[in-house]
Design an enzyme around this catalytic site. Structure first.
Site, PDB file in Angstrom:
ATOM      1  N   ASN A 236      -5.058 -10.449   1.323  1.00 22.46           N
ATOM      2  CA  ASN A 236      -5.901 -10.020   2.446  1.00 22.46           C
ATOM      3  C   ASN A 236      -7.392 -10.143   2.136  1.00 22.46           C
ATOM      4  OD1 ASN A 236      -6.743  -7.565   1.212  1.00 22.46           O
ATOM      5  ND2 ASN A 236      -4.972  -6.470   2.023  1.00 22.46           N
ATOM      6  N   GLY A 237      -8.186  -9.902   3.180  1.00 23.23           N
ATOM      7  CA  GLY A 237      -9.634 -10.041   3.060  1.00 23.23           C
ATOM      8  C   GLY A 237     -10.313  -8.832   2.441  1.00 23.23           C
TER       9      GLY A 237
ATOM     10  N   GLU B 130     -14.515  -8.850  13.671  1.00 22.15           N
ATOM     11  CA  GLU B 130     -15.109  -9.176  12.381  1.00 22.15           C
ATOM     12  C   GLU B 130     -15.606 -10.605  12.361  1.00 22.15           C
ATOM     13  OE1 GLU B 130     -11.807  -7.576  10.857  1.00 22.15           O
ATOM     14  OE2 GLU B 130     -12.785  -5.690  10.337  1.00 22.15           O
TER      15      GLU B 130
ATOM     16  N   TYR C  84       0.819  -1.228   0.000  1.00 22.14           N
ATOM     17  CA  TYR C  84       0.000   0.000   0.000  1.00 22.14           C
ATOM     18  C   TYR C  84       0.852   1.277   0.000  1.00 22.14           C
ATOM     19  CZ  TYR C  84      -3.864  -3.116   0.609  1.00 22.14           C
ATOM     20  OH  TYR C  84      -4.787  -4.116   0.390  1.00 22.14           O
ATOM     21  N   GLY C  85       1.761   1.382   0.995  1.00 22.57           N
ATOM     22  CA  GLY C  85       2.572   2.594   1.086  1.00 22.57           C
ATOM     23  C   GLY C  85       3.410   2.779  -0.164  1.00 22.57           C
TER      24      GLY C  85
ATOM     25  N   VAL D  40      15.791  -6.411  -1.944  1.00 24.09           N
ATOM     26  CA  VAL D  40      16.804  -5.472  -1.473  1.00 24.09           C
ATOM     27  C   VAL D  40      17.447  -6.037  -0.214  1.00 24.09           C
ATOM     28  CG1 VAL D  40      17.242  -3.137  -0.637  1.00 24.09           C
ATOM     29  CG2 VAL D  40      15.562  -3.527  -2.455  1.00 24.09           C
TER      30      VAL D  40
ATOM     31  N   HIS E  73      -1.941  -8.182  11.019  1.00 21.78           N
ATOM     32  CA  HIS E  73      -1.843  -6.721  10.971  1.00 21.78           C
ATOM     33  C   HIS E  73      -0.583  -6.190  11.656  1.00 21.78           C
ATOM     34  CE1 HIS E  73      -6.578  -6.545  10.884  1.00 21.78           C
ATOM     35  NE2 HIS E  73      -6.071  -7.041   9.771  1.00 21.78           N
TER      36      HIS E  73
ATOM     37  N   ASN F 241      -8.959  -2.838  10.650  1.00 27.12           N
ATOM     38  CA  ASN F 241      -8.032  -3.371   9.660  1.00 27.12           C
ATOM     39  C   ASN F 241      -7.236  -2.200   9.067  1.00 27.12           C
ATOM     40  OD1 ASN F 241     -10.845  -4.383   9.718  1.00 27.12           O
ATOM     41  ND2 ASN F 241      -9.863  -6.199   8.914  1.00 27.12           N
TER      42      ASN F 241
HETATM   43  P1  FDA Z   1       2.802  -4.812   2.472  1.00 22.12           P
HETATM   44  O1  FDA Z   1       3.153  -5.903   3.424  1.00 22.12           O
HETATM   45  O2  FDA Z   1       1.478  -4.817   1.849  1.00 22.12           O
HETATM   46  O3  FDA Z   1       3.862  -4.805   1.279  1.00 22.12           O
HETATM   47  C1  FDA Z   1       5.233  -4.977   1.465  1.00 22.12           C
HETATM   48  C2  FDA Z   1       5.815  -5.532   0.170  1.00 22.12           C
HETATM   49  O4  FDA Z   1       7.245  -5.405   0.209  1.00 22.12           O
HETATM   50  C3  FDA Z   1       5.540  -7.011  -0.072  1.00 22.12           C
HETATM   51  O5  FDA Z   1       5.069  -7.192  -1.383  1.00 22.12           O
HETATM   52  C4  FDA Z   1       6.897  -7.679   0.133  1.00 22.12           C
HETATM   53  O6  FDA Z   1       7.087  -8.832  -0.677  1.00 22.12           O
HETATM   54  C5  FDA Z   1       7.847  -6.582  -0.264  1.00 22.12           C
HETATM   55  N1  FDA Z   1       9.167  -6.656   0.368  1.00 22.12           N
HETATM   56  C6  FDA Z   1       9.450  -6.865   1.676  1.00 22.12           C
HETATM   57  N2  FDA Z   1      10.778  -6.810   1.891  1.00 22.12           N
HETATM   58  C7  FDA Z   1      11.356  -6.561   0.690  1.00 22.12           C
HETATM   59  C8  FDA Z   1      12.705  -6.405   0.268  1.00 22.12           C
HETATM   60  N3  FDA Z   1      13.731  -6.466   1.137  1.00 22.12           N
HETATM   61  N4  FDA Z   1      12.957  -6.196  -1.054  1.00 22.12           N
HETATM   62  C9  FDA Z   1      11.918  -6.123  -1.941  1.00 22.12           C
HETATM   63  N5  FDA Z   1      10.613  -6.271  -1.585  1.00 22.12           N
HETATM   64  C10 FDA Z   1      10.338  -6.478  -0.284  1.00 22.12           C
HETATM   65  N6  FDA Z   1      -5.808  -5.377   6.174  1.00 22.12           N
HETATM   66  C11 FDA Z   1      -6.980  -4.728   5.967  1.00 22.12           C
HETATM   67  O7  FDA Z   1      -7.030  -3.497   6.048  1.00 22.12           O
HETATM   68  N7  FDA Z   1      -8.102  -5.447   5.659  1.00 22.12           N
HETATM   69  C12 FDA Z   1      -8.105  -6.816   5.575  1.00 22.12           C
HETATM   70  O8  FDA Z   1      -9.134  -7.434   5.267  1.00 22.12           O
HETATM   71  C13 FDA Z   1      -6.880  -7.488   5.814  1.00 22.12           C
HETATM   72  N8  FDA Z   1      -6.817  -8.859   5.800  1.00 22.12           N
HETATM   73  C14 FDA Z   1      -5.588  -9.489   5.824  1.00 22.12           C
HETATM   74  C15 FDA Z   1      -5.499 -10.859   5.610  1.00 22.12           C
HETATM   75  C16 FDA Z   1      -4.254 -11.486   5.528  1.00 22.12           C
HETATM   76  C17 FDA Z   1      -4.159 -12.967   5.300  1.00 22.12           C
HETATM   77  C18 FDA Z   1      -3.069 -10.703   5.666  1.00 22.12           C
HETATM   78  C19 FDA Z   1      -1.704 -11.326   5.567  1.00 22.12           C
HETATM   79  C20 FDA Z   1      -3.159  -9.348   5.903  1.00 22.12           C
HETATM   80  C21 FDA Z   1      -4.407  -8.724   5.983  1.00 22.12           C
HETATM   81  N9  FDA Z   1      -4.512  -7.356   6.180  1.00 22.12           N
HETATM   82  C22 FDA Z   1      -5.730  -6.730   6.059  1.00 22.12           C
HETATM   83  C23 FDA Z   1      -3.319  -6.517   6.450  1.00 22.12           C
HETATM   84  C24 FDA Z   1      -2.842  -5.720   5.237  1.00 22.12           C
HETATM   85  O9  FDA Z   1      -2.732  -6.546   4.110  1.00 22.12           O
HETATM   86  C25 FDA Z   1      -1.503  -5.068   5.594  1.00 22.12           C
HETATM   87  O10 FDA Z   1      -1.709  -4.203   6.693  1.00 22.12           O
HETATM   88  C26 FDA Z   1      -0.930  -4.267   4.436  1.00 22.12           C
HETATM   89  O11 FDA Z   1      -0.716  -5.073   3.310  1.00 22.12           O
HETATM   90  C27 FDA Z   1       0.381  -3.599   4.842  1.00 22.12           C
HETATM   91  O12 FDA Z   1       0.743  -2.707   3.823  1.00 22.12           O
HETATM   92  P2  FDA Z   1       2.222  -2.187   3.699  1.00 22.12           P
HETATM   93  O13 FDA Z   1       2.272  -1.129   2.666  1.00 22.12           O
HETATM   94  O14 FDA Z   1       2.719  -1.852   5.058  1.00 22.12           O
HETATM   95  O15 FDA Z   1       3.120  -3.435   3.216  1.00 22.12           O
END
Ligand code: FDA
Length: 504
Positions: free
Chosen positions: A114-115, A356, A15-16, A245, A442, A480
């Site tokens: 994610n969901g 939820e 996301y970020g 990285v 999360h 979430n």
């Molecule tokens: P995010 O984790 O999305 O992305 C990080 C990315 O960086 C990944 O693609 C990873 O592979 C990559 N990466 C990491 N290290 C690296 C490196 N060294 N070099 C290159 N790439 C690298 N939230 C919500 O709001 N509603 C929901 O319904 C759900 N449900 C849910 C279910 C499940 C099963 C999970 C696992 C998670 C959720 N979440 C959720 C949480 C939500 O998905 C989570 O909070 C966000 O994806 C986090 O977003 P970020 O931008 O922080 O990183």
């Protein structure tokens, strides 16, 4: 200066990262995204991009020899998991000593697995968690922008009331109301119209075919279909996949030198690369961004990082639990895998809980009501650098989750009492266990806004270095998290582009 030079690098594609890349691309800044996972757009031998939840194959998991599903058991039998070949699959479970963290791997990060629940936090709680962020600006401008660009929508309430696919949620609502608890609909990025067509049989099923944590073949608007598609559309953004990285170093001229490992889908290293950039954005998620900065601080490649890096981590109070219903109260053989309703008891001062109502899409009647509770747990974990493995280790003990378990228990005890029901003890592993307190979905924190960074994600001690993702949020947000991560990234990148990039 080593390797290829690009003006801006974004690490990760969650996301970020996706927000930052889109806005950089729109501002005309050539931007390279580096993602350790795959691009998920090629059908496998079965014609589908992703493997389902009921018969997961190697596409499901990030380099595991056996799948590690959150509901590991049913009647204590490990029915959900399968032996698989190690492969660059879409869901990872990072197992720390006393806490496991699920994360997505691939172009779109967590959005792939994610969901899709897209919840804007209660303003009062947002203000409590991030008091230095102007909440008026967030709620007037950046939350609406995030919701719109993510394509968040609401379920048609009359359909919800009559479809078999949400009987499980209506049963739980009724039981909650007997305990005096109210529920609220939960918005989602899943295309609700598509789901209705799944139900009437006119399109291939995804949510209604038990697809979610290992990817949705249809229906879900993950980031590759929203932010990232628009980012690529600017013509300024490129994405390199299977590029991880490893290290970040600042050079004498102020640019950042990254070492990057390119692998194939079986994990074989194909190349080691060096990439240099002026502006570096970390969007590798709470675990990934924190680990990169911790490693850089501890190995001396970014020696000016402050002591806040690695602190303020929390699992957003995540606790899963399940109740056993009476024989006369079945939850249905049909269950949409996309949750649509939550029990909202966040205003309870003794134990705020937002729970939820989760599906148990087993394809047969289980009489189970399953929940993901989000609680307010003040405990925080800390990442420390482990030299021997060159990895970040999480200092977090099982006991630190006791406040979260107690809050969830106080709510579900009330529901059980009002309905003369009990907990299920068989779903979370081989021992008797009513509350899953050893994993989370999360992860939040590790590079907290205003501590490890300034109030806009600029890393303290460095110029042109930014954290954009869930690492900024200090361990809890009450709902979430991805809408908050997205909106905060929108706010921060707007400021950074204006002050650090366009102006320079
Ligand atoms: P995010 O984790 O999305 O992305 C990080 C990315 O960086 C990944 O693609 C990873 O592979 C990559 N990466 C990491 N290290 C690296 C490196 N060294 N070099 C290159 N790439 C690298 N939230 C919500 O709001 N509603 C929901 O319904 C759900 N449900 C849910 C279910 C499940 C099963 C999970 C696992 C998670 C959720 N979440 C959720 C949480 C939500 O998905 C989570 O909070 C966000 O994806 C986090 O977003 P970020 O931008 O922080 O990183």
């Amino acid at each position: 200066a080593g390797g290829t030079f690009v003006p801006a690098v974004v690490i990760g594609t969650g996301y970020g990262a996706a927000v930052s890349a889109l806005r950089l691309g729109e501002a005309g800044v050539p931007t390279l995204m580096l993602e350790m996972g795959q691009l998920w757009n090629q059908p496998g031998p079965d014609g589908n991009v992703y493997s389902g939840m009921l018969k997961p194959d190697k596409r499901s998991s990030w380099f595991k020899t056996r799948t590690e599903a959150p509901l590991g058991s049913f009647l204590w039998l490990d029915l959900a998991n399968r032996d698989i070949e190690p492969y660059a699959g879409v869901l990872d479970r990072v197992n720390f000593d006393q806490m496991s963290v699920y994360v997505g791997r691939g172009v779109g990060g967590g959005s792939l697995v994610n969901g899709g629940m897209a919840v804007t936090p209660r303003r009062s709680y947002f203000e409590e968690v991030l008091p230095r962020v102007d909440a008026a600006e967030m709620y007037d401008r950046y939350f609406p922008r995030a919701n719109k660009t993510l394509r968040v929508g609401n379920i048609d309430k009359s359909w919800f009331e009559q479809t078999d696919w949400y009987k499980f949620a209506r049963v739980s609502r009724e039981q909650a109301s007997k305990a005096g608890l109210g529920t609220t609909f939960v918005p989602n990025v899943y295309d609700w119209d598509y789901m209705r067509r799944e139900a009437d049989g006119s399109v291939p099923k995804s949510a209604l075919a038990a697809e979610v944590i290992y990817g949705n073949n249809h229906g879900k608007v993950s980031l590759d279909k929203s932010y990232l598609a628009s980012a690529l559309g600017t013509g300024k953004v490129t994405i390199e996949t299977l590029h991880e990285v490893k290290t970040i170093r600042q050079q004498k001229d102020g640019t950042y030198l990254l070492t990057v490992e390119q692998k194939n889908v079986d994990g074989k290293v194909l190349a080691s690369k060096e990439i240099t950039c002026k502006h570096l954005f970390l969007g590798a998620g709470s675990l990934g961004s924190t680990e990169l900065l911790l490693r850089a601080r501890e190995t001396g490649t970014l020696p000016n990082l402050n002591s806040e890096i690695g602190t303020g981590w929390g699992p957003n109070g995540n606790i899963m639990t399940a109740r056993a219903n009476h024989m006369w109260n079945p939850t249905g053989t049909k269950q949409s895998s996309i949750p649509a309703l939550g029990i909202d008891d966040w205003d309870n001062p003794d134990a705020p809980v937002f729970a939820e109502i989760a599906p148990m899409p087993a394809g047969l009647e289980t009489w189970v009501s399953l929940y993901l509770a989000i609680t307010k747990n003040p405990e925080r974990g800390t990442f420390v650098y482990d030299k021997a493995t060159d990895r970040a280790k999480l200092r977090w003990t099982r006991e630190q989750n006791a406040p979260a378990v107690n809050a969830a228990k106080s709510l579900f005890d009330r529901i059980n009492k009002a309905n003369t029901t009990i907990y299920r003890y068989d779903l979370f592993g081989k021992q008797l266990k009513a509350f899953a307190d050893d994993f989370c979905y999360h992860p939040l924190g590790g590079c907290v806004l205003g501590k490890a960074t300034d109030d806009y994600g600029r890393v303290a001690g460095y110029k042109n270095l930014y954290v954009t993702d869930g690492a900024l949020i200090p361990g809890s947000i009450g709902v979430n998290p991805f809408v908050t991560i997205t909106a905060l990234a929108e706010r921060n990148i707007e400021r950074v582009i204006k002050q650090d990039i366009t102006a320079s």
